[in-house]
Design a protein around this motif. Structure first.
Motif, mmCIF file in Angstrom:
data_model
loop_
_atom_site.group_PDB
_atom_site.id
_atom_site.type_symbol
_atom_site.label_atom_id
_atom_site.label_comp_id
_atom_site.label_asym_id
_atom_site.label_seq_id
_atom_site.Cartn_x
_atom_site.Cartn_y
_atom_site.Cartn_z
ATOM 1 N N ILE B 48 19.728 54.844 8.165
ATOM 2 C CA ILE B 48 20.829 55.741 8.552
ATOM 3 C C ILE B 48 22.171 55.018 8.429
ATOM 4 O O ILE B 48 23.131 55.537 7.861
ATOM 5 N N ILE B 49 22.209 53.790 8.934
ATOM 6 C CA ILE B 49 23.459 53.009 8.886
ATOM 7 C C ILE B 49 23.778 52.626 7.445
ATOM 8 O O ILE B 49 24.896 52.802 6.961
ATOM 9 N N ILE B 53 24.093 58.186 6.797
ATOM 10 C CA ILE B 53 23.527 59.520 7.062
ATOM 11 C C ILE B 53 23.947 59.969 8.467
ATOM 12 O O ILE B 53 23.767 59.238 9.435
ATOM 13 N N MET B 54 24.512 61.173 8.533
ATOM 14 C CA MET B 54 25.004 61.646 9.836
ATOM 15 C C MET B 54 24.470 63.018 10.208
ATOM 16 O O MET B 54 24.994 63.680 11.100
ATOM 17 N N GLN B 55 23.459 63.479 9.533
ATOM 18 C CA GLN B 55 22.903 64.797 9.862
ATOM 19 C C GLN B 55 21.408 64.785 9.543
ATOM 20 O O GLN B 55 20.995 64.149 8.568
ATOM 21 N N SER B 56 20.647 65.468 10.350
ATOM 22 C CA SER B 56 19.198 65.477 10.120
ATOM 23 C C SER B 56 18.780 66.666 9.259
ATOM 24 O O SER B 56 19.312 67.757 9.452
ATOM 25 N N PRO B 57 17.844 66.473 8.322
ATOM 26 C CA PRO B 57 17.268 65.186 7.935
ATOM 27 C C PRO B 57 18.090 64.535 6.817
ATOM 28 O O PRO B 57 18.801 65.211 6.091
ATOM 29 N N GLY B 58 17.938 63.208 6.718
ATOM 30 C CA GLY B 58 18.515 62.528 5.559
ATOM 31 C C GLY B 58 17.426 62.372 4.519
ATOM 32 O O GLY B 58 16.251 62.215 4.857
ATOM 33 N N MET B 68 21.833 65.153 2.924
ATOM 34 C CA MET B 68 21.586 65.160 4.375
ATOM 35 C C MET B 68 21.869 66.546 4.927
ATOM 36 O O MET B 68 22.620 67.325 4.352
ATOM 37 N N GLY B 69 21.246 66.859 6.054
ATOM 38 C CA GLY B 69 21.433 68.162 6.692
ATOM 39 C C GLY B 69 20.706 69.263 5.952
ATOM 40 O O GLY B 69 19.784 69.012 5.163
#
Lengths: 279, 84
Positions: B48-49, B53-58, B68-69
């Motif tokens: 993620i880092i 990635i800032m939204q699920s799922p990546g 993502m998202g």
């Protein structure tokens, strides 16, 4: 013309339509989809099935309705545009039809409550989320605004704090606007101490405001409680409008669960039968 | 072969939908393989880092950021076609 039209095809609506049919009522079930937006992805308390995915439960509900063949009519998917009372009949208008019935069972469920501020719709899924547990792991080292006023505040804060660099807890009433072009960049809000508007830089906004009943179609026909849920008689599901019954998450019952909703649906169907028999 | 890595938390409607989309696409893209990684795990957090990635799922494809998202089937097909 139908005896009863059931609006919504989650556990409450499907249980209501099946039981109304079994009790000899000419029944129509109308809904956008089976199970709709409600609930979680994994169901672990549906009687008879220790574990079910939401999609599997939706399929089971659909199959159960279909098992009644022609004796239970259903229009799913259908978009309802208006529900009105015309003399003693209820009219349900869809995009391409008008259906009439002597009684109505509302089982439209509930959705996650939104903030209703500028920027929220534009940035939906672009830094604004409504499931703290889902999105928390994606905010590692970030600055996140948590907007909540439910009894889950502590849990949500703890869950997010595990990952985020900073979690800013802001009450929903204080939020003025969510800013950002393609992604959230900040939140305009009223500062509690200074009472002045302030812009707080943020990488994301997580909103946890509980459930909002889907009442737009009937809000002018029935009494609602202060949170917008339909007020029902606990023994029957009867609303303030004679002939309209409500069941499941849209009603003002204390507990919201699939099994409770299904029971509410059965109760509303029996009450609708009694109501029609006494007309 | 295209190795797709779905980084997701436990309770996530969108992730279930995206996973089903990916499984459904296997008919037309037999060379894709899908692995799931818990977003809360050490490896999930590392990815993620690393990929922002800032939204699920990546989703990663062969270790590189794909999306993502929420994502539609059309968007996924477009992205997978570029990888062919």
């Amino acid at each position: 013309m139908y005896d009863v039209i059931v609006i919504g095809a989650g556990p409450a609506g499907v249980a209501a339509s099946i039981n109304a049919t079994r009790h000899g009522l000419k029944t129509l079930l109308v809904a956008q989809s089976f199970l709709g937006e409600s609930g979680t992805t994994r169901v672990e308390n549906w009687l008879g099935d220790p574990v079910l995915s939401k999609k599997d439960l939706a399929k089971k509900l659909e199959e159960h309705v279909k098992a009644f063949g022609k004796s239970l009519e259903f229009k799913v998917p259908a978009t309802i545009t208006k529900i009105a009372k015309n003399d003693a009949l209820f009219e349900v208008k869809t995009l391409d039809n008008v259906f009439r019935a002597r009684a109505l069972i509302v089982a439209t469920g509930s959705s996650r409550r939104k903030l209703g501020v500028e920027g929220e719709n534009k940035l939906y899924d672009k830094g604004i989320g409504y499931c703290v547990n889902c999105d928390a792991p994606f905010y590692n080292g970030k600055n996140v605004v948590l907007v909540t006023n439910t009894d889950k505040t502590g849990e949500a804060f703890k869950s997010l704090s595990k990952y985020a660099k900073n979690v800013y807890l802001i009450e929903p009433a204080a939020i003025v606007e969510i800013e950002g072009k393609n992604w959230v960049t900040g939140v305009k809000h009223i500062d509690q101490k200074t009472k002045q508007q302030r812009l707080l830089s943020a990488d994301g906004v997580l909103v946890e405001l509980g459930l909002e009943p889907n009442i737009s179609l009937v809000k002018d026909l029935v009494e609602l409680d202060e949170s917008g849920f339909i007020v029902v008689a606990s023994q029957t599901g009867a609303t303030s409008q004679p002939g309209i019954f409500a069941a499941g998450d849209v009603a003002n019952g204390k507990y919201k669960q699939y099994n409770i909703a299904a029971g509410d649906g059965v109760k509303a169907a029996l009450a609708a039968r009694d109501y029609l028999n006494n007309l | 072969m295209i190795q797709l890595t779905l980084i997701r938390p436990d309770d996530c409607d969108t992730c279930v939908d995206v996973k089903e989309l990916l499984e459904g696409l296997k008919k037309d893209y037999p060379d894709i393989q899908v692995e799931e990684i818990d977003a809360a795990s050490e490896k999930g957090q590392q990815l993620i880092i690393e990929h922002g990635i800032m939204q699920s799922p990546g989703i990663l494809a062969n270790g590189k950021f794909l999306t993502m998202g929420k994502v539609t089937e059309k968007e996924l097909r477009k992205k997978l076609n570029k990888l062919k």
